[in-house]
Design a protein around this motif. Structure first.
Motif, PDB file in Angstrom:
ATOM      1  N   SER A 180      -7.491  -0.623   2.295  1.00 44.67           N
ATOM      2  CA  SER A 180      -6.782  -0.624   3.574  1.00 44.67           C
ATOM      3  C   SER A 180      -6.020   0.671   3.775  1.00 44.67           C
ATOM      4  O   SER A 180      -5.946   1.209   4.888  1.00 44.67           O
ATOM      5  N   ASP A 202     -11.322  -3.431   9.312  1.00 40.16           N
ATOM      6  CA  ASP A 202     -10.803  -3.866   8.011  1.00 40.16           C
ATOM      7  C   ASP A 202     -11.042  -5.361   7.865  1.00 40.16           C
ATOM      8  O   ASP A 202     -10.381  -6.161   8.500  1.00 40.16           O
ATOM      9  N   GLU A 203     -12.014  -5.725   7.044  1.00 40.91           N
ATOM     10  CA  GLU A 203     -12.416  -7.114   6.829  1.00 40.91           C
ATOM     11  C   GLU A 203     -12.631  -7.854   8.150  1.00 40.91           C
ATOM     12  O   GLU A 203     -11.992  -8.873   8.411  1.00 40.91           O
TER      13      GLU A 203
HETATM   14 MG   LIG Z   1      -6.701  -4.518   2.589  1.00 44.94          MG
END
Ligand SMILES: [Mg+2]
Ligand SMILES: Nc1ncnc2c1ncn2[C@@H]1O[C@H](COP(=O)(O)OP(=O)(O)OP(=O)(O)O)[C@@H](O)[C@H]1O
Lengths: 405, 235
Positions: free
Chosen positions: B50, B171-172
């Motif tokens: 991240s 992010d995900e």
């Molecule tokens: Mg992360």
């Protein structure tokens, strides 16, 4: 961009109706209080002014007796030498700068027409009285000079007397009894309404001074001399001249106090007006403090709003909002909120003032300047108290803001 | 590969805290990503994925080293310049969708355009196109609360692509979705990559999600542990 932001902030205000309403409340109450206070205050001032101008404008009133105090009413020495006709004659002969000079004596007397009767203020005076008191006739004519001199049995009546005796009918030419004398009605006076002290100014009968003295009062005294200044002469200038002339005719040397009092109605009007204006200002200031409290309320709620919407700020920053976009958004939101509160407050304040005016029978006097000021001031409060929270929002770190739950 | 470089990390460090408590989320990362690539970033929790994504998306700056975005030294730009870069070139998709609550899908998608100063009419048209591209025609006026997770993520993708960005940072993006929804979203991203030439950098924990990407970079303790192209794998 600004317009877009205003739309965005309106949208977010609508989305949080309850919170927005609570935020508004402080401003609404503050502005309503200020508007109501100032409007009622200026209504009162107008009422006082109107009451005083009903007494006559630019008017000096001379009475027998020593003045009780500076400008103070009443409290006259009852034993004093009364005013006499020669005082009036001297003033008429020597006073310059007067538009009208008129003697008057009055008494509450029973007035009878047919089977009806009424206790009225009966005034004995001359033909200059109407001019001195700024009083007009609705119909008929004033006394002629010869009637005044001879003391003929004629009279002018006020609206209340007419209603009592004649309803809506025409009173001219009718004969009424005043005390033990009878007099013919020759004219109807313009209605003046009540004074601020609740006295009916239309329950009056005017008759020639000599007729009054002979058949009503039973003496030759004069209670008052009304002196109206002309347009070029202020009453303050007229007053010493009147005093000089009266000292002369009444033989009062300069080292002694006069045995008469001269009241300047203009001065009394000014004093009362400035007193009510001062009070209005003070009440307005007190109400202004509540407006400040309202502003702090806005700041508080905006801070809560910024904290609550940290994530939203993060999202906006992530997708490309500039610091200034966030700043403007919250500033505009605070300003729009307090402006909205201001407008609601103005409406409530005006309604309150309107109701109060009706209840107190004072004029409803909304001032456009005060209203504009309230609008501007509430917008300013929004901007000032919204600035700090807005800046806090704008300075947030987008990553922290996005992580905020 | 001959496409121009989009992103380069040159010995990038990102450290948090002071003294004893100092943590290096990134410890000298070297990395290059070209335009049009679809990159998956994998690695254990806390490995710095991240952190790297925030720097790639110009949300954050390195503590040391150089981060270039489209040839610009983005690590040394102030926050307002980076905001401009994000607005012009980057679209974000988050694990938690991050839509504005009580705001319709169309309004959410229009948001980045507002900050670009696009006129209202054009904004509406572009938002409709983006919503159509993610298969959400007919849901324009639904608020996030009225949409399923997969639909919300589609709105978020529409919002990310409405400005026609060069890079999509995700992010995900499928972290909160079930398997069926995950594959729908991944097919959508693959299509956007292929049809629009949109560069995509995506973090994921799932190997089958990473399989959609042309390249997989593995992070471990703030380092790049491996960097594999799909074609090499197949070979
Ligand atoms: Mg992360
Ligand atoms: N703001 C911060 N302050 C302090 N430490 C941080 C901060 N952000 C990240 N870290 C640390 O940096 C390291 C890397 O974090 P990062 O969020 O990049 O991990 P990740 O690979 O995304 O993990 P996950 O898969 O769990 O999301 C972690 O040890 C984390 O604790």
């Amino acid at each position: 961009m600004i317009w877009e932001t205003v739309r965005l902030s309106l949208r977010s205000i609508r989305r949080n109706v309850l919170r927005s309403f609570l935020t508004l409340l402080g401003i609404v109450i503050g502005v309503a209080a200020v508007i109501a206070m100032l409007t009622i205050g200026s209504g009162t001032t107008e009422k006082v002014k109107a009451d005083i101008s009903k007494l006559g404008s630019n008017l000096l009133v001379v009475r027998a007796g020593r003045p009780a105090g500076p400008g103070g009413p009443g409290g006259l020495d009852q034993a004093a030498r009364p005013l006499a006709e020669k005082d009036v004659t001297a003033l008429v002969a020597h006073l310059s700068g007067a538009r009208a000079i008129s003697p008057a004596s009055q008494k509450q007397v029973r007035v009878i027409f047919g089977t009806e009767s009424l206790t009225s203020g009966v005034t004995g005076t001359d033909s200059a009285y109407l001019d001195a008191r700024d009083w007009k006739l609705v119909s008929g004519r004033p006394f002629s000079d010869s009637e005044t001199r001879a003391g003929t049995g004629v009279c002018l009546i006020g609206e209340t007397v007419r209603q009592q005796f004649f309803g809506a009918g025409d009173p001219e030419g009718e004969i009424i009894r005043v005390n033990r004398t009878s007099c013919k009605i020759i004219g109807l006076l313009e209605p003046k309404g009540y004074t601020g002290f609740g006295q009916d100014q239309d329950n009056v009968v005017l008759m020639p001074l000599h007729a009054y003295q002979r058949r009503v009062a039973g003496n030759r005294d004069i209670d008052n001399i009304y002196i109206a200044a002309d347009d070029r002469t202020p009453t303050s200038e007229l007053q010493p001249r009147v005093e000089d002339i009266l000292r002369d005719t009444r033989r009062i040397t300069p080292d002694r106090d006069p045995d008469f009092a001269i009241r300047d109605m203009t001065q009394i009007a000014d004093a009362m007006t400035s007193a009510t204006t001062t009070m209005t200002g003070m009440l307005g200031a007190v109400a202004g403090v509540s407006l400040l409290v309202g502003g702090i309320g806005i700041m508080n709620i905006m801070l809560v709003s910024v904290t609550e919407r940290t994530r939203e700020i993060g999202i906006r920053l992530a997708i490309g909002a500039h610091e200034k976009h966030i700043l403007i958004q919250f500033l505009v939101e605070a300003t729009v909120l307090s402006l909205l509160g201001g407008i609601i407050g103005i409406l409530i304040g005006l309604s309150l003032a309107g109701l109060t005016s009706m209840a107190l029978t004072i004029p409803f006097a909304p001032s456009p300047a005060v209203i504009l000021l309230a609008v501007g001031f509430s917008a300013l409060i929004g901007m000032v108290f919204g600035f700090f929270p807005a800046l806090r929002g704008a300075r947030l770190d987008p990553i922290d803001a996005l992580r905020h739950e | 590969m001959s496409a121009p470089l989009l992103i380069t990390f040159d010995k990038v460090w990102k450290s948090y805290g002071e003294g004893e408590a100092r943590v290096h989320a990134l410890a000298g990362v070297d990395l290059a990503i070209r335009r049009g690539e679809f990159v998956a970033i994998m690695g254990p929790s806390g490995s710095g994925k991240s952190t790297a994504m925030n720097i790639i998306g110009c949300l954050d700056t390195p503590t040391a080293g150089t981060y270039s975005f489209m040839g610009v030294d983005a690590g040394r730009l102030d926050r307002n310049r980076r905001a401009l870069l994000r607005n012009l070139y980057v679209g974000f998709v988050f694990q938690g969708y991050n839509l504005l609550p009580r705001t319709t899908a169309a309004e959410n998608v229009e948001l980045p355009l507002i900050y670009r100063g696009v006129a209202a009419r054009e904004r509406r048209d572009l938002a409709m196109q983006a919503l159509a591209a993610v298969g959400l025609v007919g849901r324009e006026h639904h608020t996030p609360a009225e949409l399923s997770g997969g639909q919300q993520q589609r709105v978020a993708i529409a919002r990310a692509i409405v400005t026609r960005p060069t890079l999509l940072v995700a992010d995900e993006p499928t972290g909160n979705l079930d398997t069926a929804r995950t594959h729908e979203i991944m097919e959508l991203l693959t299509r956007l990559n292929a049809e629009l030439g949109l560069s995509i950098v995506m973090v994921t924990h799932e190997a089958d999600v990473a399989d959609y990407a042309g390249r997989t970079i593995r992070f471990l303790d703030g380092h790049v542990a491996s960097d594999t192209l799909k074609t090499e794998e197949a070979a």
